[in-house]
Design an enzyme around this catalytic site. Structure first.
Site, PDB file in Angstrom:
ATOM      1  N   GLY A 169     -50.847 -16.565 -37.448  1.00  0.00           N
ATOM      2  CA  GLY A 169     -51.163 -15.135 -37.390  1.00  0.00           C
ATOM      3  C   GLY A 169     -51.898 -14.732 -38.649  1.00  0.00           C
ATOM      4  O   GLY A 169     -51.865 -15.463 -39.644  1.00  0.00           O
TER       5      GLY A 169
ATOM      6  N   CYS B 267     -48.613 -22.769 -39.240  1.00  0.00           N
ATOM      7  CA  CYS B 267     -49.352 -21.909 -40.169  1.00  0.00           C
ATOM      8  C   CYS B 267     -48.494 -20.685 -40.564  1.00  0.00           C
ATOM      9  O   CYS B 267     -47.479 -20.851 -41.215  1.00  0.00           O
ATOM     10  CB  CYS B 267     -50.703 -21.519 -39.558  1.00  0.00           C
ATOM     11  SG  CYS B 267     -51.847 -20.885 -40.790  1.00  0.00           S
ATOM     12  N   TYR B 268     -48.841 -19.485 -40.121  1.00  0.00           N
ATOM     13  CA  TYR B 268     -48.002 -18.323 -40.454  1.00  0.00           C
ATOM     14  C   TYR B 268     -46.572 -18.553 -39.960  1.00  0.00           C
ATOM     15  O   TYR B 268     -45.608 -18.128 -40.599  1.00  0.00           O
ATOM     16  CB  TYR B 268     -48.587 -17.052 -39.827  1.00  0.00           C
ATOM     17  CG  TYR B 268     -47.792 -15.804 -40.163  1.00  0.00           C
ATOM     18  CD1 TYR B 268     -47.976 -15.145 -41.370  1.00  0.00           C
ATOM     19  CD2 TYR B 268     -46.841 -15.296 -39.266  1.00  0.00           C
ATOM     20  CE1 TYR B 268     -47.240 -14.017 -41.692  1.00  0.00           C
ATOM     21  CE2 TYR B 268     -46.096 -14.163 -39.575  1.00  0.00           C
ATOM     22  CZ  TYR B 268     -46.297 -13.529 -40.795  1.00  0.00           C
ATOM     23  OH  TYR B 268     -45.565 -12.413 -41.099  1.00  0.00           O
TER      24      TYR B 268
ATOM     25  N   GLU C 270     -52.762 -27.643 -32.614  1.00  0.00           N
ATOM     26  CA  GLU C 270     -53.236 -27.327 -31.266  1.00  0.00           C
ATOM     27  C   GLU C 270     -54.751 -27.436 -31.114  1.00  0.00           C
ATOM     28  O   GLU C 270     -55.256 -27.480 -29.999  1.00  0.00           O
ATOM     29  CB  GLU C 270     -52.768 -25.908 -30.863  1.00  0.00           C
ATOM     30  CG  GLU C 270     -53.407 -24.748 -31.634  1.00  0.00           C
ATOM     31  CD  GLU C 270     -52.748 -24.427 -32.981  1.00  0.00           C
ATOM     32  OE1 GLU C 270     -52.075 -25.302 -33.534  1.00  0.00           O
ATOM     33  OE2 GLU C 270     -52.933 -23.300 -33.483  1.00  0.00           O
TER      34      GLU C 270
ATOM     35  N   ASP D  46     -60.831 -17.604  -8.959  1.00  0.00           N
ATOM     36  CA  ASP D  46     -59.426 -17.206  -8.835  1.00  0.00           C
ATOM     37  C   ASP D  46     -59.060 -16.799  -7.414  1.00  0.00           C
ATOM     38  O   ASP D  46     -58.077 -17.284  -6.848  1.00  0.00           O
ATOM     39  CB  ASP D  46     -59.097 -16.060  -9.801  1.00  0.00           C
ATOM     40  CG  ASP D  46     -59.592 -16.352 -11.204  1.00  0.00           C
ATOM     41  OD1 ASP D  46     -59.835 -17.532 -11.486  1.00  0.00           O
ATOM     42  OD2 ASP D  46     -59.737 -15.404 -11.985  1.00  0.00           O
TER      43      ASP D  46
ATOM     44  N   LYS E 255     -56.734 -20.533 -16.694  1.00  0.00           N
ATOM     45  CA  LYS E 255     -57.903 -20.812 -15.848  1.00  0.00           C
ATOM     46  C   LYS E 255     -58.067 -22.307 -15.523  1.00  0.00           C
ATOM     47  O   LYS E 255     -58.340 -22.680 -14.382  1.00  0.00           O
ATOM     48  CB  LYS E 255     -59.153 -20.314 -16.575  1.00  0.00           C
ATOM     49  CG  LYS E 255     -60.394 -20.290 -15.730  1.00  0.00           C
ATOM     50  CD  LYS E 255     -60.499 -18.974 -15.060  1.00  0.00           C
ATOM     51  CE  LYS E 255     -61.788 -18.773 -14.322  1.00  0.00           C
ATOM     52  NZ  LYS E 255     -61.821 -17.421 -13.725  1.00  0.00           N
TER      53      LYS E 255
END
Ligand code: XMP
Length: 521
Positions: free
Chosen positions: A65, A92-93, A181, A237, A377
């Protein structure tokens, strides 16, 4: 009444929760976990342990963040979460907040560390099983943990970050200062996999097959023999949703395809034929006149969107009355739409008003059925492929609900729409010819409401301008314009000015998002 299928989940109950502290990578973390075969869900960062327990988590991942832990109002974990005996991984944060709230200290780093770095292991840990002793990582931080909380040890260090990976093996709490990630951390997936399978004892419970199996059963059970109306747009979709519903409830699916007069060249006939070939009989409704007359002389983009949304609902309500026993209105809402339009995200995240969810009126004639609400997606595409939808549908670029209306600047005319259809068709077919279509996230043309002087043959012309727009993006929240070869652009420009009547100038949009948006309106 708005009611969602969402509370009936197609997902397994055991899951990893990603606590969102506002990172641009939060969704990517959740996707990576799912790619490893474990269901994951994004939740707010500040809920109580009791709130999280309702989701049956097997582990928590604390996202990155933009904040600094020592700032006033910096997002924090609820104290009850720190009393909880559940594996945690702070990224991280997330690492900083975990350390800070358990007695460690975090300071502004003298050096900001952005980009590649080499981390070196100084101690073994199940989190780094199978990882090289020196490994490449992607950093993006200013602050760092200088003093570890009691019970923690430093497992890896980097030149600018002493506590690059930290661990409390007893409590199964870990922190990494870098971003496992992102693909720029080549062994990041192994680290996440170690967290899942060695630390949380996860079992693989998430795959396209299991999603389809569960969704089919749930849809059958939930609809109780009633009919389901689907607004098919021909986009990925709603097409995948049609294929899924068709398989689940057969003829009880009423897939209506509204030709609003704002479609691309030959689109209506292609959609009907494609679905025919997989045994789904689409009901085409020609509402061109209704839409075009409602849009007459309307120039304002928001006004156009509102009119189109309203007209859509009118058309559907009228069509629905032709069938008895319609129980639900199905919609292809996806997980990113749900996250962006609900208070799941942390305080610092950008909230975008989303088209599918936000665009519906409060008063719907039927409850909503949204079986894809939990999918990203790429997962929807995988479901489409498994249901044997052709690639030209599954891999199709997105097309906005308001169609060509938001690419036709100014008041819409039949001639303007014709120019858009023909120029778009040329651009897309050239992309396909050069094998570029799948390398671009979205491509289309836009018609400007200006005329300029040109010369064609020996004659002066005073005609319209067409814009070519193409972007590359992961999530459409930000996007970069596509860097094409000049010769390719020249070919598209030549073809458009030669073959499309009424156009004497073609320009290429070299703006990214932000500051522009992908669509022009
Ligand atoms: P913008 O223009 O907001 O577009 O940068 C981001 C992505 O969303 C698509 N888009 C829409 N999709 N209904 C939709 O279903 C809409 O009203 C709408 N407006 C934009 C756009 O094509 C791009 O992929």
């Amino acid at each position: 009444m708005k009611s969602y299928f969402g509370h009936i989940s197609n997902a397994p109950s055991k899951r990893v929760l990603v606590l969102d502290f506002g990172s641009q990578y939060t969704q990517l973390i959740a996707r990576r976990i799912r790619e490893l075969g474990v269901f994951s869900e994004i939740v707010r960062h500040d809920q109580t342990r009791e709130d999280y327990e309702k989701h049956h988590p097997i582990g928590l991942i604390l996202s990155g963040g933009p904040s600094s832990v020592y700032e006033e109002n910096a997002p924090k974990l609820h104290p009850s979460v720190l009393e909880w005996d559940i594996p945690m991984l702070g990224i991280c944060y997330g690492l900083q907040v975990l350390a800070y709230q358990t007695g460690g200290s975090v300071v502004k780093g003298s050096l900001h560390e952005y980009g590649r770095a080499i981390a070196t292991q100084i101690q073994s840990s199940p989190l780094l099983n199978g990882i090289d002793s020196a490994f490449e990582v992607w950093m993006s931080h200013g602050d760092q943990v200088v003093q570890l909380p009691a019970g923690y040890t430093c497992v890896a260090t980097s030149p600018s970050t002493k506590n690059c990976v930290i661990a409390n093996e007893t409590l199964k709490r870990y922190g990494v200062q870098f971003h496992p990630e992102v693909t720029h951390t080549p062994q990041g997936k192994v680290i996440l996999s170690n967290f899942l399978f060695q630390i949380c004892n996860a079992v693989k419970n998430w795959s396209t097959e299991t999603f389809i199996e569960t969704a089919l059963l749930n849809i059958q059970e939930f609809t109780q023999g009633r009919k389901v109306l689907l607004a098919l747009s021909g986009g990925v979709d709603s097409s995948v949703l049609a294929a899924l519903l068709g398989k689940a409830i057969g003829d009880r699916l009423i897939p209506i395809f509204v030709d609003n007069g704002l479609l691309r060249k030959n689109e209506a006939i292609q959609v009907v034929n494609t679905f025919q070939s997989i045994g789904i009989h689409v009901i085409p409704v020609n509402a061109q006149q209704q839409f075009l007359s409602a849009l007459q002389n309307v120039e304002d983009p928001e006004e156009k969107r509102k009119i189109i949304g309203k007209t859509f609902i009118e058309v559907f309500t009228k069509e629905a009355q032709k069938f008895d026993d319609i129980g639900y209105f199905a919609q292809g809402t996806l997980y990113p739409d749900v996250i962006e339009s609900s208070p799941v995200r942390g305080p610092s995240a950008t909230i975008k008003s989303h088209h599918n969810v936000g665009g519906l009126p409060e008063e719907l004639p039927f409850p909503l059925l949204e079986p894809l609400r939990e999918l990203f997606k790429d997962e929807v595409r995988a479901v489409g492929k498994m249901l044997r939808l052709p690639d030209e549908i599954v891999m199709r670029h997105p097309f906005p609900g308001p169609g060509l209306a938001v690419r036709h600047l100014g008041a819409i005319t039949p001639q303007g729409l014709e120019i858009l259809r023909d120029s778009d068709d040329i651009f897309i077919s050239e992309l396909r010819k050069e094998n570029l279509y799948s390398k671009v996230s979205q491509a289309f043309t836009v018609l400007l409401p200006v005329k300029s002087v040109g010369v064609q043959g020996d004659f002066r012309t005073y005609e319209r301008t067409v814009v070519i727009r193409a972007v590359n993006t992961d999530d459409f929240m930000t996007a970069d314009f596509t860097r094409f070869d000049w010769n390719f652009l020249a070919k598209v420009s030549n073809r458009i000015t030669n073959e499309v009547r009424g156009v004497n100038r073609v320009v290429y949009d070299i703006t990214s998002k932000p500051p522009a948006t992908v669509e022009w309106e």
